[in-house]
Each structure stands twice: as structure tokens, then as C-alpha cells.
Design a protein around this motif. Sequence first.
Motif, PDB file in Angstrom:
ATOM      1  N   ARG A 319       6.222  40.458   6.645  1.00 50.31           N
ATOM      2  CA  ARG A 319       6.063  41.844   6.223  1.00 50.31           C
ATOM      3  C   ARG A 319       4.658  42.375   6.512  1.00 50.31           C
ATOM      4  O   ARG A 319       4.438  43.587   6.589  1.00 50.31           O
ATOM      5  N   LEU A 320       3.719  41.467   6.660  1.00 50.62           N
ATOM      6  CA  LEU A 320       2.351  41.882   6.951  1.00 50.62           C
ATOM      7  C   LEU A 320       2.163  42.269   8.416  1.00 50.62           C
ATOM      8  O   LEU A 320       1.117  42.808   8.794  1.00 50.62           O
ATOM      9  N   LEU A 321       3.167  41.974   9.264  1.00 51.59           N
ATOM     10  CA  LEU A 321       3.072  42.293  10.692  1.00 51.59           C
ATOM     11  C   LEU A 321       3.650  43.671  10.963  1.00 51.59           C
ATOM     12  O   LEU A 321       4.508  44.179  10.226  1.00 51.59           O
ATOM     13  N   THR A 322       3.222  44.285  12.068  1.00 50.99           N
ATOM     14  CA  THR A 322       3.849  45.517  12.525  1.00 50.99           C
ATOM     15  C   THR A 322       5.222  45.179  13.118  1.00 50.99           C
ATOM     16  O   THR A 322       5.486  44.041  13.513  1.00 50.99           O
ATOM     17  N   GLU A 323       6.082  46.171  13.215  1.00 55.04           N
ATOM     18  CA  GLU A 323       7.422  45.933  13.767  1.00 55.04           C
ATOM     19  C   GLU A 323       7.361  45.411  15.204  1.00 55.04           C
ATOM     20  O   GLU A 323       8.088  44.474  15.558  1.00 55.04           O
ATOM     21  N   PRO A 324       6.503  45.975  16.085  1.00 52.04           N
ATOM     22  CA  PRO A 324       6.415  45.421  17.452  1.00 52.04           C
ATOM     23  C   PRO A 324       5.974  43.951  17.462  1.00 52.04           C
ATOM     24  O   PRO A 324       6.453  43.167  18.285  1.00 52.04           O
ATOM     25  N   ASP A 325       5.067  43.578  16.549  1.00 52.28           N
ATOM     26  CA  ASP A 325       4.628  42.178  16.508  1.00 52.28           C
ATOM     27  C   ASP A 325       5.749  41.269  16.000  1.00 52.28           C
ATOM     28  O   ASP A 325       5.897  40.129  16.449  1.00 52.28           O
ATOM     29  N   ARG A 326       6.541  41.781  15.025  1.00 48.73           N
ATOM     30  CA  ARG A 326       7.685  40.987  14.561  1.00 48.73           C
ATOM     31  C   ARG A 326       8.674  40.761  15.706  1.00 48.73           C
ATOM     32  O   ARG A 326       9.263  39.686  15.841  1.00 48.73           O
ATOM     33  N   GLU A 327       8.846  41.786  16.539  1.00 46.15           N
ATOM     34  CA  GLU A 327       9.738  41.658  17.702  1.00 46.15           C
ATOM     35  C   GLU A 327       9.223  40.583  18.655  1.00 46.15           C
ATOM     36  O   GLU A 327      10.007  39.751  19.162  1.00 46.15           O
ATOM     37  N   LEU A 328       7.924  40.540  18.901  1.00 48.67           N
ATOM     38  CA  LEU A 328       7.365  39.509  19.783  1.00 48.67           C
ATOM     39  C   LEU A 328       7.623  38.114  19.230  1.00 48.67           C
ATOM     40  O   LEU A 328       7.987  37.190  19.964  1.00 48.67           O
ATOM     41  N   LEU A 329       7.407  37.955  17.915  1.00 40.65           N
ATOM     42  CA  LEU A 329       7.631  36.646  17.306  1.00 40.65           C
ATOM     43  C   LEU A 329       9.107  36.245  17.368  1.00 40.65           C
ATOM     44  O   LEU A 329       9.434  35.076  17.572  1.00 40.65           O
ATOM     45  N   THR A 330       9.993  37.226  17.185  1.00 35.45           N
ATOM     46  CA  THR A 330      11.416  36.909  17.242  1.00 35.45           C
ATOM     47  C   THR A 330      11.811  36.468  18.648  1.00 35.45           C
ATOM     48  O   THR A 330      12.585  35.519  18.823  1.00 35.45           O
ATOM     49  N   ILE A 331      11.286  37.140  19.660  1.00 42.08           N
ATOM     50  CA  ILE A 331      11.560  36.716  21.048  1.00 42.08           C
ATOM     51  C   ILE A 331      11.004  35.311  21.273  1.00 42.08           C
ATOM     52  O   ILE A 331      11.668  34.443  21.857  1.00 42.08           O
TER      53      ILE A 331
END
Length: 902
Positions: A319-331
Motif C-alpha cells: 500500500r505504500l507503493l504507487t500503483e505503477p510501482d505495484r504493477e512493476l512488482l507484479t510483473i
Amino acid sequence: MTKTGAVVQTGFVDRVEHMDELRSLTADLIAGRGGRAIVVDGASGMGKSALLRAFEAEVGSSRSPGGCRVVSARCQPSIGSGLQYGAIVEVLLQLAADQEVKQPGVIRRLLSFTGQGVVRSAPEVLSAMVPGLGALFTLGKEVAEASLASGSMPFDSLLPFQQGAAVQIVDALLALVRQGPPTVVLIDDIQHSDPSSLLVLDRLLRRLPGEPFGLVLSHTTDGAYADGPGSAVEELLHDWTKSGLLRRRALAGLPQDAVAELVRSRHPEAPPTLPEQLSRLTSGHAVFVTLCLEEWRPDSGPVIELPGSLSRVVEDRLRLLTEPDRELLTIGATQGETFLSRTVAEVSGASHDEVMERLRLVATRHRLILPAQPPEWARMDASDGYRFVHSALWGVVVNRQTPQQMRSRHARIAAALTSGPVDGMPLERRLEIARHLREGGTECLLASAEVHYGLARDAAMDGLSFAEAERHCEEVIKAVHDLPQQESRDRWLIQAVELLLSLTEVRWRGQHRPAGGPDIDALAAEAEAAAKRCGSPGPAIRTTLLRGKTLLATQGLVPSLEKLREAVELAERHGDPVALFVARVEYGRQVSKRRLADGLAQLLEAERMYASAPRLGDRADPVLQHARNLGEMQLGITLFDSGHLSDALTRLTRCVQRLRDEPLKAELPIALNYLAQVHTGVGSYRDAEEVLREALDFEAGRGGDSGWHAYNKALLAHLLVQRPASRDQALELIADAWAETERTWLANLVPIVRNLYGEILLLASDASGQFLDQADRLAVTTCVETRRSGMIRSEIAAHSLRSRVLLRQGDTAGALDQARQAVRILDEVGDMPALRTEEVLYRSAVVQAAGGVRTEALALLERARREVARKADMITDGSLRDRFLTQVPLNSAILDGEGIGQ
């Protein structure tokens, strides 16, 4: 193998007993007391990797003359099971690197590199490092290609090559160790190991006593339940432990004093009650202790809460990450526990520079990922590497997707990793691509089938890594089953089924689903139908032959012969002499088990074809060479079974000599078996024993179980049991032979060896009737089994054996019934292979005489005498004929009327 896997750095505390045992291992090695093996078991995150790292660091810091060295490797969780010889190659390279200091240029001379600068294949590295292994891999590849190209070659002849490769690799590994100080090899996460490495370890464990070599394995037990992902390795570890080859040590939770030490090292200001509460809440589980300490803050006071689940901790951090950064981690998580910035960039559509910077900041500011060295196969990709701090945390991130999101990302990752032809890539990269295609959904099915078949064929042909090849074949079949019917689908199905059934043939054991695998006859029928749809005669003939073999295993000889005859007819219509020759040899070999005369006619016709068709004389063609060898030796033994003893002896002696001079020698144990039968049949018992011992020594040198090795052992036991001084040796030998037969279970050999076992027990039985009950049980089992399998020769022999056993036990009526059944079936079918007609007649005559049926006994005796005389008349050498009539106890008994009152 890699050292970049995702592991939480928990800090190393306590584990005094385990460290003491590892220190004891090094002390024994330094003192020259020989090596041993230890397995450290425990749940994920319990601190096994930390234990191994601490031990390695301790030995490394105290390295001195006369001390130990430590070599370590770790199995990759995502592709480790497909990475042929992965652990072994890494260990060998590190040992060879030590030699580089003493002999500069060793590594440069040994390894060949691709344009990407990584090792091209494990077989290439092993061939360069292990003397003689390159030739063995080459020969094994020829045998495997012959099996697939002919559709008829028994694949069990490849197992000795695989076992032989393992033996040679162990020899080379130990030779490298002996050139340096005593060595401890650490292999982390053995549950992810590939089967080829496990086979080498199996051979290595048996050599450790007396060697300056210790082995320590770490094993995560999370998937070790029945049918779980780690069940196969768990079963192997259990067997090794039961055999005394290693010791297992469980790594439980940290004790309270160790938790206190960890708290002091992380938070010196923590209240004194914190360690006790933390120990109670976490049960000492190292990962949870670490995660709780990461979440604790000084203002939390003495209270600490165990997370309800790891998901909650991860979600809080995400939750502390931005949505684009969460997307990078998910990839990144979709790529794996370790991932590459360039791949993430290509899948996300963002620039690589931007992705690299964003991942760097995430790794710096949050406790989710850490920088990691990219794997060797990706080091030319100009990419940063990252790993999740723990596999459980990675699992939470990767599962935050919908099924279709995950499939779509897998497909795009596979596309990002694929640049240029897949076949030229390092194995690790191909396995990565295959893994993502496998998970990429419908759009990736055809590509997945193609990539997995390439992996399967390379594993089987180049590395003799059959278990890995089987898994890839199963993935091909799974993919094509989901494709609509089309020519490319049929082509991949045919190839995958041919390879899979060839690989699994040695485990069929007369079952439709060997060892929990696929329905072999259903698969063969499916491939046969696909080949007919394709309209290509070559695959049609091969799959028809293959179907004949699966029918033999699952339904018996009669339906098998119908299919094999169909293959001959297909080849005749096709007009290709090579296909017809191969099909005719296979049909001739099998039909002789049912009708000896038909088999002889087919084999003589195959011999005529070989002599008249120039194309069949191509010595460089492994298919033709194999078919010629099988046909020549089968013709020799069929002539012997038909009574042409001189011709059989000449042909088989010539065949054996030629095979001895061949580099491959794949069929030599079979030819030696046949020659020994002929020597025994003419009374040359010393020659028979020499030939059988040659066969046993030859296969012992190659290593591994073999159905023919068991048969040869049984024949030798049958010779020895007739010498009173060798009775115990014979009993031990036949017990070993039967155990090996049960492990290999070649359908045509099982009843023969079982009958030999029963007869040896009968001959070894003393006046008290010892062993007779066991002999009778074996014969009864064969009678029941052969009625299903259609192996009439063995059914006749089993009835005859039972008649002799029952007569010894005093059951004359039962003996009479069994003797008559044996003769009745023999009269219906005529002469049979691996069965002496005169012996069946004579044994029945003895039983009839004992039962008071004298007229019938004399008639049978006369028939037996005529059969002996017929065979004697066809022996062209006078001294050989005399030996046949006077030195073969059975023939002397027949001529003298022994046991019948004549």
C-alpha cells in the motif's frame, strides 16, 4: 543452480548441535576417516540456508594448509528440476576452478561458450571435464535416435548408458577432489534438484566412505507430502537414509535464547520481555521472528503481534507503493522470485531506464525486493536483477492477479525472453521460456508444445536425462490436447508420444498406467490415429509398431501380433526396404513366441532382404544396424529352438564376435545370453558359464538394472545349482536375478526368469522338501499370468515345473494333471522358443510312470527320444554330436529311460 535465489537473511544464531555435526564432518575428513552425507530437513524459512552459509563462512575464514574447502550450490526453485545435471555441473566447475590456479587454462580449455558468454549445455561441459563421457553421450544419442526412428528398439538398452554416465561423472568428481584438500559440498534446496543430478548423487553416496569428500544437503519439507511437488525427492531421501547412505537432521524452531540473541542484535533497546513473547508467538520460526522484528518499533513497547498471515504484512507494505510501482512488482513476481528489469520493462511498455530507476527506489525504500545478480543465462541482457526477500512474500505478490492477468503476463514474458531461435539458447533460458509458455494460456499452446518437445528431445538425446525428457513430453501432450485438430497438432502429438512411450517402456510392467503415468495404450492408439490422418507412411509404420508393443504390455501377445503384422503389411505397401526390414525383424522376434515356425520364416526373409537390398547395408545408420543385430541374433536362437544346433552355434558365435568389436555393443548382453543357451544345449557348460560371466561383467561396468542382466544371472544360477558345492551361491544369485526382474519387468522375460527361479528351488530342495512350496507358488503365478499375456512357452514350462514339484510333494494326481496340461498345450502349438520339446515330453513321461500310466509314459518317452535324435542328426560336427548325446544330462536320461523303468 544459482546463488541468487530468494532467501530472507535471518541472521545466524544458535544451531549449536547442527554446527557441531558439520564441524565433526570436516574433522573426520581432515583426519582421513572418510566422508559421509547429512541432510538438514526443515520447513521453509526455518534457517537451513543460513546454517549452510554460516558453516561455509566459518570454514572459509579458517582455511589453512591441511584444512577443508567448501563448495556450494543451490537448486533453482522454478527451473531446477529441468536443469540437467545442474548441481553437478556447478560443483564440477568450482572444483575445476581450484585447479585453474595450479594449471592455468584448465577452465578455458574445458568450456565452450555461446555468443552470450554462458555455458552452452551441461552435456558439453561434462563431456569436456569427464574422460570418456563424450563418447558415451554420443553412443547413447545414437541408441536413442535408433529407438525413435525405428519404433521397435527396446529403450531399456539406454538405461545402462545413463547409469554409466553417472558412474563416470562420479569418478571425475572424486578425482578432482583428491587433487585438492578434503572437500565438503553443500547443496541447498535439494527438493528442486533435477533427476540427473539425483542419479549422480545416488552413485556418489555409495562411494563416500574412504573418500576425502563430505556432502551436506538442505531439504525443505513443505511439499514432501504424498503426491506433493517434493514427494519424489522425499522418497529418495528416505531410501538413502534406510540404506545407511546418509543421516537426516531436522531443523526446528529457534530456542528462546537464540531468539533473545537475535532481538539483541536487531534491537538492543528492546524491552527484556520481548524475546520471550516473540518466541512464544512464533514458535521460533526464523522467518516469522525476522518479519515480526522488522515490523516492531521502539514505541510499540513490550507488546508484539504475530501477523495473522504473511499476506497482511505484504499488503501493508504494498500500500505504500504507487500503483505503477505495484504493477512493476507484479510483473516481476510473475517472472519469478528472481526477475529482470529489462523483462519487466518490455512487458509493462515503459522505458527500461525508467523501470530500472523505479525498481532501485522500491528496493531502497521498502522491504519487498533486494538487488540480485542476474542469472548466468541473462548476463548479456544489460539488465538489473532483483529478488523478493522471501519466497512466501513472492507468493503473496504473484497471487494478487486474476487467472487471466497471470496468463497474459506469462505470455508477454515468454515473448520478451524469446529473441532469435530458441534451439541456440542456453538451457536455462529455454526452460524459463517454456515455463512461461506453459502458463500463458490458449495463445501459447502451439509454441509451448514446440519448445517442450525440443527440450525433451535434447534431454533424452544429448544428456541421457530421461526423467526430465518425460516431463517435457507430458507437457507437449497436455498442450496439443487443448489445441483444435490440425496437422501441426498431430505432428507434435506423434513425436511426443513416440518419445514418451520409448522413455517409459521399462516401467510399463504390464499396466495401462505405469507408476501413475499416462494410459500407454490409449496414447499409442492416439498417435497411431494421428499418423494415419497425416498420411505419411514413415510415422504410420512407426506408430503401428509402437502400438504393437503397448498391446503386448497391456493386453498380451495375440493382439500385439495382429498389430505388428499390420505394420509389416503397411511397410510392404509403402515399398521402403528399410521400414519393411525393421518391421519384419520386430514381427519375427515376437511371433516366434507364439508360433516358432512363423518366426523362423519371417527372420529368414529379413535375412534374405538384408543380403539383397543395398540400402540395408548402411553401417552408419543406427536404425539399420540395430535391426540387423536383433534380427541376426534372433534368427540364431530361433534356429536353436527349432533344432538346428550347428547352424545356431555358428551364427551366434559370429554375431557375438562382431558385436564385441562394435563401439556401441548395446545388444551384446542379449547375444551372449543366446550363445550361452546354445552352449548349454550342446553340453558345453564351461563355455556357457564364461559367456554368461562376460555378459554380467559387461553390464556391471555400464551400471544400472537391466532385464537381460537379470536373465543372464538366472541362467548362471541354473548352471551353478547343479553343482552341490555351488548351491548356496546359486540360490543367492537367482534371488538377486528375480529382484532385478521385478524392478525392470520386461514382459517377455518375467515368466522365463520366474520359471528358472522355480526350477532352481526344485533342484536345490533336499529330502525334507525345502523350497518346494515356494517353487509351486512361482509356477502357479506364471500359469495365471501367461493365460492373460499369451506367453504360451512359459505357460507350458510352468505346468511342467508344477508337475515335478507336486510329484516331489507326493501329490501324484495333481502332478499327472499338470503334466498332461503341459503336453496338451505343446501339441496344440508345436515347438516353442526357450523351451525344449523333449524335456516337456520326458518330464511328463516320468510323472505318468510314477502315476502308473505306463503306456502313456512309454509313448511320451519315445517321442522325446525321436526329438533328441532329430536334433542330433542335424549337428554337422561329430564331436559336438557326441557331446550333445552323452554330456547333456537331460539327453542321457531320455536315452536311458531314467525314471521310467527303462
